[in-house]
Design an enzyme around this catalytic site. Structure first.
Site, PDB file in Angstrom:
ATOM      1  N   HIS A 115       1.232  -2.394  -4.436  1.00 31.24           N
ATOM      2  CA  HIS A 115       1.795  -2.118  -3.100  1.00 31.24           C
ATOM      3  C   HIS A 115       2.821  -0.986  -3.176  1.00 31.24           C
ATOM      4  O   HIS A 115       2.969  -0.210  -2.239  1.00 31.24           O
ATOM      5  CB  HIS A 115       2.433  -3.397  -2.533  1.00 31.24           C
ATOM      6  N   MET A 140      -6.160  -4.370   4.944  1.00 34.66           N
ATOM      7  CA  MET A 140      -5.904  -5.794   5.218  1.00 34.66           C
ATOM      8  C   MET A 140      -5.380  -6.016   6.633  1.00 34.66           C
ATOM      9  O   MET A 140      -4.655  -6.989   6.886  1.00 34.66           O
ATOM     10  CB  MET A 140      -4.875  -6.332   4.203  1.00 34.66           C
ATOM     11  N   SER A 141      -5.706  -5.126   7.545  1.00 40.57           N
ATOM     12  CA  SER A 141      -5.089  -5.228   8.881  1.00 40.57           C
ATOM     13  C   SER A 141      -5.994  -4.628   9.953  1.00 40.57           C
ATOM     14  O   SER A 141      -7.193  -4.488   9.767  1.00 40.57           O
ATOM     15  CB  SER A 141      -3.754  -4.472   8.870  1.00 40.57           C
ATOM     16  N   SER A 188       1.622   0.179   6.722  1.00 36.02           N
ATOM     17  CA  SER A 188       2.455   0.162   5.516  1.00 36.02           C
ATOM     18  C   SER A 188       2.906   1.556   5.125  1.00 36.02           C
ATOM     19  O   SER A 188       2.089   2.461   4.951  1.00 36.02           O
ATOM     20  CB  SER A 188       1.657  -0.408   4.336  1.00 36.02           C
ATOM     21  N   TYR A 217      -2.636 -12.333   6.376  1.00 35.01           N
ATOM     22  CA  TYR A 217      -2.295 -12.915   5.064  1.00 35.01           C
ATOM     23  C   TYR A 217      -0.845 -13.404   5.004  1.00 35.01           C
ATOM     24  O   TYR A 217      -0.467 -14.146   4.097  1.00 35.01           O
ATOM     25  CB  TYR A 217      -2.589 -11.932   3.918  1.00 35.01           C
ATOM     26  N   GLU A 218      -0.019 -13.004   5.969  1.00 38.88           N
ATOM     27  CA  GLU A 218       1.359 -13.515   6.011  1.00 38.88           C
ATOM     28  C   GLU A 218       1.380 -14.947   6.548  1.00 38.88           C
ATOM     29  O   GLU A 218       2.422 -15.597   6.571  1.00 38.88           O
ATOM     30  CB  GLU A 218       2.232 -12.636   6.911  1.00 38.88           C
ATOM     31  N   HIS A 227       7.555  -2.722   6.153  1.00 37.44           N
ATOM     32  CA  HIS A 227       7.387  -3.019   7.582  1.00 37.44           C
ATOM     33  C   HIS A 227       8.734  -3.476   8.139  1.00 37.44           C
ATOM     34  O   HIS A 227       9.201  -4.569   7.821  1.00 37.44           O
ATOM     35  CB  HIS A 227       6.336  -4.122   7.793  1.00 37.44           C
ATOM     36  N   ASN A 286      -5.238   5.092  -2.013  1.00 37.85           N
ATOM     37  CA  ASN A 286      -5.779   4.858  -3.365  1.00 37.85           C
ATOM     38  C   ASN A 286      -7.292   4.783  -3.296  1.00 37.85           C
ATOM     39  O   ASN A 286      -7.861   4.562  -2.223  1.00 37.85           O
ATOM     40  CB  ASN A 286      -5.239   3.526  -3.927  1.00 37.85           C
ATOM     41  N   HIS A 344       0.303  -9.277   9.600  1.00 35.26           N
ATOM     42  CA  HIS A 344      -0.971  -9.408   8.892  1.00 35.26           C
ATOM     43  C   HIS A 344      -1.375 -10.874   8.850  1.00 35.26           C
ATOM     44  O   HIS A 344      -0.504 -11.760   8.747  1.00 35.26           O
ATOM     45  CB  HIS A 344      -0.842  -8.919   7.441  1.00 35.26           C
ATOM     46  N   ALA A 367      -2.611   1.839   6.017  1.00 33.18           N
ATOM     47  CA  ALA A 367      -2.855   2.335   4.666  1.00 33.18           C
ATOM     48  C   ALA A 367      -4.141   1.667   4.201  1.00 33.18           C
ATOM     49  O   ALA A 367      -4.356   0.481   4.455  1.00 33.18           O
ATOM     50  CB  ALA A 367      -1.699   1.943   3.760  1.00 33.18           C
TER      51      ALA A 367
HETATM   52  N1  HPA Z   1      -7.611  -2.577  -0.639  1.00 27.88           N
HETATM   53  C1  HPA Z   1      -7.181  -3.290   0.417  1.00 27.88           C
HETATM   54  N2  HPA Z   1      -6.166  -2.912   1.177  1.00 27.88           N
HETATM   55  C2  HPA Z   1      -5.531  -1.773   0.872  1.00 27.88           C
HETATM   56  C3  HPA Z   1      -5.916  -0.992  -0.226  1.00 27.88           C
HETATM   57  C4  HPA Z   1      -7.013  -1.421  -1.017  1.00 27.88           C
HETATM   58  O1  HPA Z   1      -7.411  -0.777  -2.013  1.00 27.88           O
HETATM   59  N3  HPA Z   1      -5.075   0.080  -0.262  1.00 27.88           N
HETATM   60  C5  HPA Z   1      -4.217  -0.051   0.786  1.00 27.88           C
HETATM   61  N4  HPA Z   1      -4.491  -1.186   1.475  1.00 27.88           N
END
Ligand code: HPA
Length: 268
Positions: free
Chosen positions: A243, A207-208, A26, A81-82, A57, A231, A79, A109
């Site tokens: 996001h 998440m990947s 991402s 989740y998609e 993406h 973050n 992903h 990310a």
């Molecule tokens: N959690 C899950 N996935 C992420 C995060 C997060 O804080 N930041 C970027 N992708």
């Protein structure tokens, strides 16, 4: 299916024979734009290739040259989740193997689980925790590509990590090293989940990545994984997760990541 994917991609490569693939996470797509002599193949032009549906993406393969090396780049990943079938990720990675790819660089990310690894940091992935999420190798194993029960003891190749740590030092880039845990997503984690991930021994959450790495290890590729910390995890920070922030922070920190990957490519 795998052979069909590989043939379709091969037919578009204009004779390029990449041995390294890079998956851009991402907000990290900019590296793809630095590739020269490139062939661009939108996923939608490859029959059987799932569509990328997430902002940040682009959803295309770029094959060409970076630092004098021929590479195949996924500018945009898939992903779970998609709603993609986990096995689709295996089809793609195995098709790459059929094309001659033997090395996979995965980027993502991720949220940090430590206050002293703030947004903007880079973390070399030394291991992962899959939390029993859907496994892309589910289903009959095709022994031509890899074993039923792949060994994961050196999934994130230790020798490559040692090399990359030296490169980072030379470039004066601070590089953390840690364990990546995958949450299914798409919602961000709760504060309680973040505390649980810390107790489990993880350092960053995203998440990947893990499905792709499992497939790459299965078919015998060398893997290098790097997270861009965008973050602090929920509960470790003020404010809410978004996001939009992930994309903005990935773009900022992505510059160091690009430098590091280019230095790595120069030396392989
Ligand atoms: N959690 C899950 N996935 C992420 C995060 C997060 O804080 N930041 C970027 N992708």
């Amino acid at each position: 299916m795998i052979e069909q994917l590989a043939t379709q991609i091969k037919n578009r490569l204009n004779g390029l024979r990449p041995e390294t693939a890079i998956i851009l996470g991402s907000g990290l797509g900019a590296l793809g734009d630095e590739i020269t002599d490139s062939v661009i193949i939108p996923y939608t032009e490859i029959e059987g290739f799932p569509a990328s549906t997430v902002a940040g993406h682009k959803g295309r393969l770029i094959c060409g040259k970076l630092e004098g090396k021929e590479i195949l780049c996924m500018q945009g990943r898939l992903h779970l989740y998609e709603g993609h079938r986990p096995q689709s990720i295996n089809d793609i990675i195995t098709a790459f193997r059929l094309l001659g790819i033997n090395r996979l660089i995965v980027t993502n990310a991720a949220g940090s689980l430590h206050k002293d690894m703030p947004a903007g940091s880079l973390m070399l992935i030394k291991d992962h925790i899959n939390l029993n999420l859907p496994n892309p190798l589910t289903g009959p194993d095709d022994e031509r590509f890899g074993p039923r029960f792949p060994d994961m003891s050196d999934a994130y190749c230790a020798a490559e990590r040692t090399h990359v740590k030296k490169l980072a030092e030379k470039l004066n880039i601070k590089l953390f090293e840690g364990v990546y845990i995958m949450a299914f997503g798409p919602c961000f984690d709760t504060a309680a989940e973040i505390r649980a991930f810390q107790i489990l021994g993880a350092d960053a959450v995203g998440m990947s990545t893990i499905p792709e790495v499992i497939c790459a290890v299965h078919c015998g590729m060398k893997v290098l994984g790097i997270s861009v910390i965008t973050n602090l995890g929920t509960g470790l920070r003020d404010g809410v997760q978004s996001h939009t922030e992930t994309l903005a922070e990935a773009d900022k920190a992505g510059q160091n990541l690009r430098q590091l990957i280019k230095a790595y490519l120069r030396e392989i």
